[in-house]
Design a protein around this motif. Structure first.
Motif, mmCIF file in Angstrom:
data_model
loop_
_atom_site.group_PDB
_atom_site.id
_atom_site.type_symbol
_atom_site.label_atom_id
_atom_site.label_comp_id
_atom_site.label_asym_id
_atom_site.label_seq_id
_atom_site.Cartn_x
_atom_site.Cartn_y
_atom_site.Cartn_z
ATOM 1 N N MET A 112 0.839 -1.208 0.000
ATOM 2 C CA MET A 112 0.000 0.000 0.000
ATOM 3 C C MET A 112 0.870 1.252 0.000
ATOM 4 O O MET A 112 0.583 2.235 -0.708
ATOM 5 C CB MET A 112 -0.900 -0.001 1.246
ATOM 6 C CG MET A 112 -2.084 -0.945 1.181
ATOM 7 S SD MET A 112 -3.487 -0.298 0.236
ATOM 8 C CE MET A 112 -4.109 0.967 1.332
ATOM 9 N N ALA A 113 1.938 1.221 0.799
ATOM 10 C CA ALA A 113 2.835 2.375 0.880
ATOM 11 C C ALA A 113 3.504 2.653 -0.458
ATOM 12 O O ALA A 113 3.558 3.799 -0.925
ATOM 13 C CB ALA A 113 3.897 2.128 1.956
ATOM 14 N N ALA A 114 4.007 1.606 -1.111
ATOM 15 C CA ALA A 114 4.719 1.779 -2.384
ATOM 16 C C ALA A 114 3.807 2.374 -3.449
ATOM 17 O O ALA A 114 4.190 3.317 -4.160
ATOM 18 C CB ALA A 114 5.276 0.431 -2.846
ATOM 19 N N LEU A 115 2.589 1.838 -3.558
ATOM 20 C CA LEU A 115 1.655 2.328 -4.583
ATOM 21 C C LEU A 115 1.205 3.758 -4.295
ATOM 22 O O LEU A 115 1.060 4.575 -5.221
ATOM 23 C CB LEU A 115 0.440 1.403 -4.661
ATOM 24 C CG LEU A 115 0.691 0.003 -5.229
ATOM 25 C CD1 LEU A 115 -0.532 -0.884 -5.027
ATOM 26 C CD2 LEU A 115 1.050 0.079 -6.707
ATOM 27 N N THR A 116 0.979 4.066 -3.020
ATOM 28 C CA THR A 116 0.506 5.411 -2.674
ATOM 29 C C THR A 116 1.608 6.451 -2.837
ATOM 30 O O THR A 116 1.377 7.546 -3.372
ATOM 31 C CB THR A 116 -0.027 5.427 -1.226
ATOM 32 O OG1 THR A 116 -0.992 4.395 -1.064
ATOM 33 C CG2 THR A 116 -0.672 6.763 -0.905
ATOM 34 N N LEU A 117 2.815 6.121 -2.390
ATOM 35 C CA LEU A 117 3.925 7.061 -2.516
ATOM 36 C C LEU A 117 4.298 7.294 -3.977
ATOM 37 O O LEU A 117 4.760 8.382 -4.348
ATOM 38 C CB LEU A 117 5.140 6.543 -1.731
ATOM 39 C CG LEU A 117 4.993 6.564 -0.205
ATOM 40 C CD1 LEU A 117 6.157 5.856 0.463
ATOM 41 C CD2 LEU A 117 4.877 8.003 0.309
ATOM 42 N N ALA A 118 4.076 6.266 -4.816
ATOM 43 C CA ALA A 118 4.347 6.417 -6.251
ATOM 44 C C ALA A 118 3.219 7.152 -6.971
ATOM 45 O O ALA A 118 3.317 7.408 -8.184
ATOM 46 C CB ALA A 118 4.567 5.045 -6.883
ATOM 47 N N LYS A 119 2.118 7.445 -6.214
ATOM 48 C CA LYS A 119 0.957 8.178 -6.752
ATOM 49 C C LYS A 119 0.293 7.443 -7.912
ATOM 50 O O LYS A 119 -0.201 8.059 -8.868
ATOM 51 C CB LYS A 119 1.348 9.601 -7.176
ATOM 52 C CG LYS A 119 1.937 10.440 -6.060
ATOM 53 C CD LYS A 119 2.154 11.864 -6.486
ATOM 54 C CE LYS A 119 2.874 12.673 -5.411
ATOM 55 N NZ LYS A 119 2.167 12.687 -4.126
ATOM 56 N N ILE A 120 0.285 6.115 -7.848
ATOM 57 C CA ILE A 120 -0.357 5.319 -8.904
ATOM 58 C C ILE A 120 -1.486 4.460 -8.351
ATOM 59 O O ILE A 120 -2.087 3.676 -9.085
ATOM 60 C CB ILE A 120 0.668 4.419 -9.633
ATOM 61 C CG1 ILE A 120 1.374 3.491 -8.642
ATOM 62 C CG2 ILE A 120 1.680 5.260 -10.402
ATOM 63 C CD1 ILE A 120 2.280 2.472 -9.315
#
Length: 445
Positions: A112-120
């Motif tokens: 969840m963190a990776a996808l949210t921080l990547a704004k995707i």
């Protein structure tokens, strides 16, 4: 003279500490102390993720219905798989099972963190990852509940362990949302997920450091289907557990989903932002923390059925008044009562069930507790989201609160018969003397 006064003060201090030492007696068990420390860290991250997920969905969609859908996706698998998970918990090493569920939960939060921080990240990915967390919880929750007995060898300390665990859950409920509001406002939701993912390693470390005495597990001589049927027969025919679980399921279906609507109250009813959402959740956490402390101060499980009744009525009444409020300070005050009633009912129900259930059925019975606690919430989240979409969040919370009050009234009618069955069991366990039994019966009537 001064020495006499000093010695008197010291004696008074010792007596005071002795008077309240029972409030943390479960911490004398090394394994529970390790678990308590690990959970204290991890649960803050968990509550940060809950607030961040709700706000992320609301920010992306502005939809009450989709808030309900995400809540449904995160909990439906716990409902569907809980009975099977209960049988599996009784067949496996519970500590190893919990280590794996914590590892998988950490992976889910970091994704969840990776996808949210990547704004995707999109709403579809949020729903899918919420469903994955629900799958993990289906095995983690009954395993965690059943493992408590192994961490606390003396059954007389079990109620205190559950109360202390509730206290850290609610301290985290107080700290986590407040931190989430700050972090979301400063750097966004993704950092909340990242903190949560890292925090799981505290629980994993505490589990690995434990020295657990293995249970004398009997090799299963019956099929999984037969064990499922035996567990269901016990839960459905033993009146005290059946009555408590039915009330608990009603509160979970109609009452608990108010949490998914809090972003609507924060943004539209009270005209605030993520900080307002954090304050509302934090106020609920303060009430729940007070509830947990009051339970930890209790010396016995005796009398908790009356608290279940009072808590359900307080929870429902608080929700009705919260739905009518449009003022922030009043809403925060009402959240204190809602949080108190919610946690008092949750922890008291857990304690009574854990005390009554025999060890050979513990995993299966706690799986039905999971169904009542987590499993009914997805239907409630979906129902609350749909009703709020059509009639508005305030009217929805008023309706669901009224249903909780009706549930408390039904439990009041059932209580005398429930106590009549429980009293001989408590006496056999040494929890209730004949004098206390007669006194409780007089109070009940």
């Amino acid at each position: 003279m001064n020495q006499k006064i000093a010695s008197t003060d010291q004696l008074s201090g010792v007596e005071s500490r002795g008077r309240f030492s029972h409030a943390w007696r479960a911490l004398r068990h090394r394994n529970f102390k390790l678990y308590f420390a690990g959970q204290s860290i991890s649960l803050i991250g968990t509550w940060m993720t809950r607030v961040a997920t709700s706000w992320l969905v609301y920010r992306l969609t502005k939809s009450a219905l989709l808030l309900g859908v995400v809540g449904f996706a995160g909990q439906i698998l716990a409902f569907v798989l809980a009975p099977v998970a209960g049988v599996i918990v009784e067949r496996l090493d519970r500590r190893k099972l919990l280590v794996w569920t914590q590892v998988l939960a950490a992976v889910q939060s970091l994704a969840m963190a990776a996808l949210t921080l990547a704004k995707i990240i999109t709403i579809n990915e949020i729903i899918a990852l919420s469903a994955l967390q629900g799958l993990i919880n289906a095995f983690d929750m009954p395993g965690r509940q059943a493992f408590t007995v192994q961490m606390v060898e003396d059954k007389k300390d079990l109620s205190n362990a559950i109360a202390l665990n509730s206290s850290i859950v609610n301290l985290a409920r107080l700290i986590g949302p407040a931190l989430a509001g700050i972090v979301i406002g400063a750097v966004g939701e993704g950092w909340c997920f990242l903190i949560d993912g890292v925090s799981y390693f505290a629980v994993i470390a505490s589990l690995l450091a434990m020295r657990v005495k293995p249970l004398a597990m009997r090799r299963a001589t019956t099929s999984m289907l037969e064990q499922l049927q035996e567990g269901w027969s016990y839960v459905s025919t033993f009146r005290p557990i059946r009555t408590i679980l039915l009330l608990f399921a009603l509160l979970s279906l109609m009452g608990w989903p108010f949490m998914v609507l809090l972003p609507i109250f924060a943004g539209q009813v009270l005209h605030g932002g993520p900080h307002t959402l954090g304050f509302l959740t934090g106020a609920s956490g303060i009430g729940a923390l007070v509830s947990a402390i009051s339970l930890a101060m209790r010396k016995s499980v005796v009398g908790l059925t009356r608290m279940i009744q009072i808590a359900a009525a307080m929870f429902g009444g608080g929700l009705i008044l919260f739905g009518l409020s449009h003022v922030l300070w009043l809403s925060l005050l009402l959240m204190l009562f809602v949080g108190f009633g919610m946690m008092q009912g949750l922890a008291a129900s857990n304690t009574v069930i854990q005390t009554l259930v025999p060890e050979d059925k513990r995993g299966r019975v706690m799986s039905y507790y999971t169904m009542a606690f987590v499993g009914m919430s997805p239907f409630g989240s979906l129902l609350a989201g749909g009703l709020a979409h059509r009639y508005g969040a305030p009217h929805t919370v008023i309706l669901t609160g009224a249903c909780c009050v009706l549930g408390a009234a039904w439990f009041t009618v059932e209580l005398p018969a429930v106590r009549k069955i429980m009293r001989p069991i408590y006496r056999e366990m040494g929890l209730l003397s004949d004098r206390e039994s007669n006194l409780e019966e007089g109070v009940g009537t």
